[in-house]
Design an enzyme around this catalytic site. Structure first.
Site, PDB file in Angstrom:
ATOM      1  N   ASP A  55       0.813  -1.222   0.000  1.00 24.79           N
ATOM      2  CA  ASP A  55       0.000   0.000   0.000  1.00 24.79           C
ATOM      3  C   ASP A  55       0.844   1.268   0.000  1.00 24.79           C
ATOM      4  O   ASP A  55       0.661   2.167   0.830  1.00 24.79           O
ATOM      5  CB  ASP A  55      -0.919   0.024   1.227  1.00 24.79           C
ATOM      6  CG  ASP A  55      -1.706  -1.255   1.422  1.00 24.79           C
ATOM      7  OD1 ASP A  55      -2.108  -1.858   0.417  1.00 24.79           O
ATOM      8  OD2 ASP A  55      -1.918  -1.647   2.583  1.00 24.79           O
ATOM      9  N   GLU A 271     -11.471   0.328  -3.548  1.00 18.16           N
ATOM     10  CA  GLU A 271     -10.657   0.889  -2.467  1.00 18.16           C
ATOM     11  C   GLU A 271      -9.474   1.640  -3.077  1.00 18.16           C
ATOM     12  O   GLU A 271      -9.373   1.801  -4.284  1.00 18.16           O
ATOM     13  CB  GLU A 271     -10.148  -0.227  -1.536  1.00 18.16           C
ATOM     14  CG  GLU A 271      -9.249  -1.243  -2.218  1.00 18.16           C
ATOM     15  CD  GLU A 271      -8.875  -2.400  -1.316  1.00 18.16           C
ATOM     16  OE1 GLU A 271      -9.328  -2.447  -0.149  1.00 18.16           O
ATOM     17  OE2 GLU A 271      -8.135  -3.298  -1.782  1.00 18.16           O
TER      18      GLU A 271
END
Length: 371
Positions: A55, A271
């Protein structure tokens, strides 16, 4: 601070240039394979093999690239659709002083045990800088209990005078915040906006008009023929620690201006929202989740609507796809992750490759493999 064993040697390796035998041997010694399990060569190599990272949120401060990433660990939890196997507890920050240079892996920048309101799962973070202070934004579950015995995701903020931390958290989460994956974009006029949200394990489907349903569905969104659940956006207050306005939808539309539908899994938001600005246009980029694309849409305002344009990155090895896009030394780069080093969905490694634009501002689709 220590130097990771694998560090984008000569950047040509990370940008998919020809790999010589010495480079391949270096990766093998560090624990990564030169090719994927199905025999394909990777476009880029992991930035570090010292720890598992995912991420990646990239920011350039004082000419150096800082990567605010999740720190993956193996908690022994089986894979499930809600992401319980992603049981990260702290953050470590990566730093590169120059493209192609070594990667410094920082010490713990923030630990969940030091966050008064949080209980578990320190997922994808982001950072910002203003007036001598660095801000770390992060999601975590609070200490309430839902039908599964765990809390709601909220978004917190911590501060430091150093981009590497350590960061000191605020005593409570940002009022009005919810779900996961905060990212902060600062416009040319100095105004900052937070984008956030994720469906399924990210719980967006449990929120209706700002009210959380602790008994709500986790995966059955029941919206295939309805406008997809949107990512969220809110302008930040000057203190960078609170919302200055109610949360809005960051709406993605098709070329005709119609909202992308929930059943359109190749295009709808899942997301990992990330916004950047180029040539006066706002690029809203995101992950499609179960179809594993990184997508982008373009708008004329930081609030959108954003018109869908295409895929940035085709599916990587591993279930998740999450990224950031940063301009550094006159070039644009895509930071992303895959599971090259571990082969396990919850143990990922951050990578980097150059991003290019067509003359009309669209982005050529990148493959994470070279064959």
């Amino acid at each position: 601070m220590r130097i990771g064993l694998v560090s984008l040697a000569a950047l040509g390796l990370a940008l998919g240039a020809c790999q010589n035998q010495a480079e391949v041997d270096t990766m093998a010694a560090a624990g990564g394979d030169a090719v994927s399990p199905d025999g394909r060569s990777y476009l880029s190599q992991p930035l570090t093999s010292e720890i598992y990272t995912a991420d990646p949120s990239g920011h350039v401060f004082d000419g150096k690239l800082y990567i605010y990433a999740s720190h993956d660990i193996d908690a022994g939890i089986p894979d499930d659709d809600l992401g319980n196997q992603y049981a990260m507890r702290d953050y470590r920050i990566l730093r590169m002083d120059r493209p192609g240079g070594p990667v410094t892996v920082g010490p713990v920048a923030l630990d969940v045990k030091d966050v008064p309101w949080a209980s578990q799962q320190m997922w994808a973070p982001d950072a910002a800088y203003k007036d001598g202070t660095y801000y770390l934004y992060f999601p975590a579950r609070d200490k309430t209990k839902d039908k599964n015995g765990v809390g709601a995701f909220r978004i917190g903020v911590a501060t430091s005078k150093s981009p590497m931390g350590p960061f000191v958290p605020e005593p409570n989460y940002i009022e009005g915040s919810f779900s996961i994956d905060p990212s902060v974009f600062t416009d040319d006029d100095g105004t900052s906006y937070m984008y956030f949200g994720g469906i399924w394990g990210g719980q967006l489907q449990r929120w209706n008009n700002g009210v959380y349903d602790p008994q709500g569905s986790d995966t059955d969104l029941m919206q295939d023929d309805q406008p997809a659940i949107s990512g969220k956006v809110a302008r930040l207050s000057p203190d960078m620690k609170s919302f200055a306005e109610p949360v809005r939808d960051a709406l993605i539309v098709d070329e005709a201006g119609n909202p992308v539908l929930g059943g359109d899994h190749d295009r709808r938001f899942f997301e990992a929202a990330w916004v950047f600005k180029r040539d006066g246009k706002y690029y809203f980029t995101y992950s499609t989740g179960d179809t594993h694309y990184l997508n982008y849409a373009i708008g004329d305002s930081p609030y959108g609507p954003f018109t869908y344009k295409g895929h940035i990155l085709e599916p990587v090895q591993g279930w998740t796809s999450h990224h950031s896009i940063v301009e550094w030394n006159g070039k644009w780069y895509l930071l992303y992750h895959d599971t090259q080093l571990s082969g396990k969905n919850h143990l990922r490694n951050v990578k980097m490759t150059e991003l290019t634009f067509n003359p009309d501002g669209t982005i050529p689709t990148i493959s994470p493999f070279t064959n």
